[in-house]
Design a protein around this motif. Sequence first.
Motif, PDB file in Angstrom:
ATOM      1  N   ASP A   9       0.865  -1.174   0.000  1.00 36.91           N
ATOM      2  CA  ASP A   9       0.000   0.000   0.000  1.00 36.91           C
ATOM      3  C   ASP A   9       0.905   1.228   0.000  1.00 36.91           C
ATOM      4  O   ASP A   9       1.544   1.548   1.012  1.00 36.91           O
ATOM      5  CB  ASP A   9      -0.909  -0.006   1.228  1.00 36.91           C
ATOM      6  N   LYS A  81     -10.585  -3.289  -4.632  1.00 35.73           N
ATOM      7  CA  LYS A  81     -11.578  -3.048  -3.579  1.00 35.73           C
ATOM      8  C   LYS A  81     -12.394  -4.284  -3.206  1.00 35.73           C
ATOM      9  O   LYS A  81     -12.617  -4.543  -2.010  1.00 35.73           O
ATOM     10  CB  LYS A  81     -12.508  -1.907  -4.021  1.00 35.73           C
ATOM     11  N   ARG A  84     -10.930  -6.594  -0.369  1.00 30.53           N
ATOM     12  CA  ARG A  84     -10.765  -6.171   1.015  1.00 30.53           C
ATOM     13  C   ARG A  84     -11.846  -6.843   1.842  1.00 30.53           C
ATOM     14  O   ARG A  84     -13.036  -6.745   1.517  1.00 30.53           O
ATOM     15  CB  ARG A  84     -10.860  -4.648   1.120  1.00 30.53           C
ATOM     16  N   LYS A  85     -11.450  -7.517   2.904  1.00 30.55           N
ATOM     17  CA  LYS A  85     -12.367  -8.368   3.664  1.00 30.55           C
ATOM     18  C   LYS A  85     -13.551  -7.574   4.208  1.00 30.55           C
ATOM     19  O   LYS A  85     -14.689  -8.045   4.182  1.00 30.55           O
ATOM     20  CB  LYS A  85     -11.620  -9.051   4.805  1.00 30.55           C
ATOM     21  N   GLN A  87     -15.456  -3.880   3.928  1.00 32.23           N
ATOM     22  CA  GLN A  87     -15.525  -2.607   3.216  1.00 32.23           C
ATOM     23  C   GLN A  87     -15.584  -1.431   4.184  1.00 32.23           C
ATOM     24  O   GLN A  87     -15.283  -0.299   3.811  1.00 32.23           O
ATOM     25  CB  GLN A  87     -16.749  -2.593   2.300  1.00 32.23           C
ATOM     26  N   LYS A  90     -11.364   0.070   6.601  1.00 29.80           N
ATOM     27  CA  LYS A  90     -10.328   0.387   5.613  1.00 29.80           C
ATOM     28  C   LYS A  90      -9.124   0.994   6.326  1.00 29.80           C
ATOM     29  O   LYS A  90      -9.221   2.024   6.979  1.00 29.80           O
ATOM     30  CB  LYS A  90     -10.860   1.372   4.565  1.00 29.80           C
ATOM     31  N   ASN A  94      -5.096  -3.607   5.805  1.00 25.72           N
ATOM     32  CA  ASN A  94      -6.133  -4.322   5.057  1.00 25.72           C
ATOM     33  C   ASN A  94      -5.987  -4.078   3.554  1.00 25.72           C
ATOM     34  O   ASN A  94      -6.219  -4.986   2.737  1.00 25.72           O
ATOM     35  CB  ASN A  94      -7.518  -3.884   5.520  1.00 25.72           C
ATOM     36  N   ASP A  95      -5.619  -2.862   3.181  1.00 22.99           N
ATOM     37  CA  ASP A  95      -5.415  -2.565   1.764  1.00 22.99           C
ATOM     38  C   ASP A  95      -4.256  -3.367   1.191  1.00 22.99           C
ATOM     39  O   ASP A  95      -4.338  -3.886   0.070  1.00 22.99           O
ATOM     40  CB  ASP A  95      -5.159  -1.068   1.579  1.00 22.99           C
ATOM     41  N   ALA A  98      -5.391  -6.889   0.633  1.00 25.57           N
ATOM     42  CA  ALA A  98      -6.288  -6.979  -0.516  1.00 25.57           C
ATOM     43  C   ALA A  98      -5.507  -6.888  -1.826  1.00 25.57           C
ATOM     44  O   ALA A  98      -5.827  -7.584  -2.800  1.00 25.57           O
ATOM     45  CB  ALA A  98      -7.330  -5.865  -0.440  1.00 25.57           C
TER      46      ALA A  98
END
Length: 355
Positions: A9, A81, A84-85, A87, A90, A94-95, A98
Amino acid sequence: MRNIAIGIDLAKSVFSTCTLDGSGRVIQRQDLRREAFAVWLAQLPAGTRVAMEACSGAHHWARRSLEHGLQPRLMAAQFVKPFRKSQRAKNDRNDAEAIATAARQGNMRFVPVKSIDQQARLAEHRIREGFKADALAASNRLRGILAEFGIVVPRGDAALRRMLAGLGELPVPATMRVALDQLQRHWSVLREHEAKCSRRILARSRDDERCARLRRIIGIGPLTADAWVATLGNGRDFRNGRQLAAWLGLTPTQHSSGGKARLGAISCRGDGYLRTLLIQGARSSLQRAQAVAAAQATPEQVWIRGLAARLPFGKVLVAIANKHARQAWAMLARGEDYDPHAWLRHPMVQRPANK
């Protein structure tokens, strides 16, 4: 390391990384500052997949990854998007996870890594557009201020220049003349900077063989040709011209189900700047096709005239832009020159039987 995927990220200062093994399990997470991240990237084993979102700085780090023998994978943010587990939750970690998960998908679409030359050429286009927008805002501000005092300026920059040339004689308060003169000079400087950018782009387009080849298509000028080469290069990252046209957002959206096809408006996805240039160029192609005599019209102009006779104006422009995008892809991807009769070589073209 070829089965390992690392999601990064990107940020200005702190980079979050997530490493997944071959089964997709998280084996390491790290938060690194910019200097430490550059060192960490150089220490990764050659051949490691390094995934990032195609955002600001992504192409720079992708080129750095290539220098270290890594395999950079850039993806559009909208494709990341869904992986990502949560929504709602964020955050950078997590990003990163994903991004790594999305990069492991076999059907994922990746963004080609741009060279330094491509980014430099695109940057000049962005700078020119900035000057253009600022100049338009300054001219509108001038017109609005003058209108407050009952002075309405006709359309066009030339009319505004003529009006401002006699600023000392205009019926405005003396206290406003200094401010108006300053705004006028600011507007003139912006227009001058925009013109200088345009001249540099024109000169570069003349010297580039690929741009010269694209400019043989009626409707593609030096600005569009240079933007095309800077954005897509030879276009070989796309399998065919139809795929490229869909990426540019020049194809209709679909809402199909149960074997019934429902087509909507064009998707308007992809590069909006290049799509706008192609549609604006389609206007000149339409005007040229309607102005030329029917006996002297090329096969493409005959096709354009037929479209204009049965379709609305906007749909005609999009159809022409779509065709130009597919033609440009074929010319650069295959190294061919523009041939107005190339359609005759298509296997689906029906030819009269020989008697």
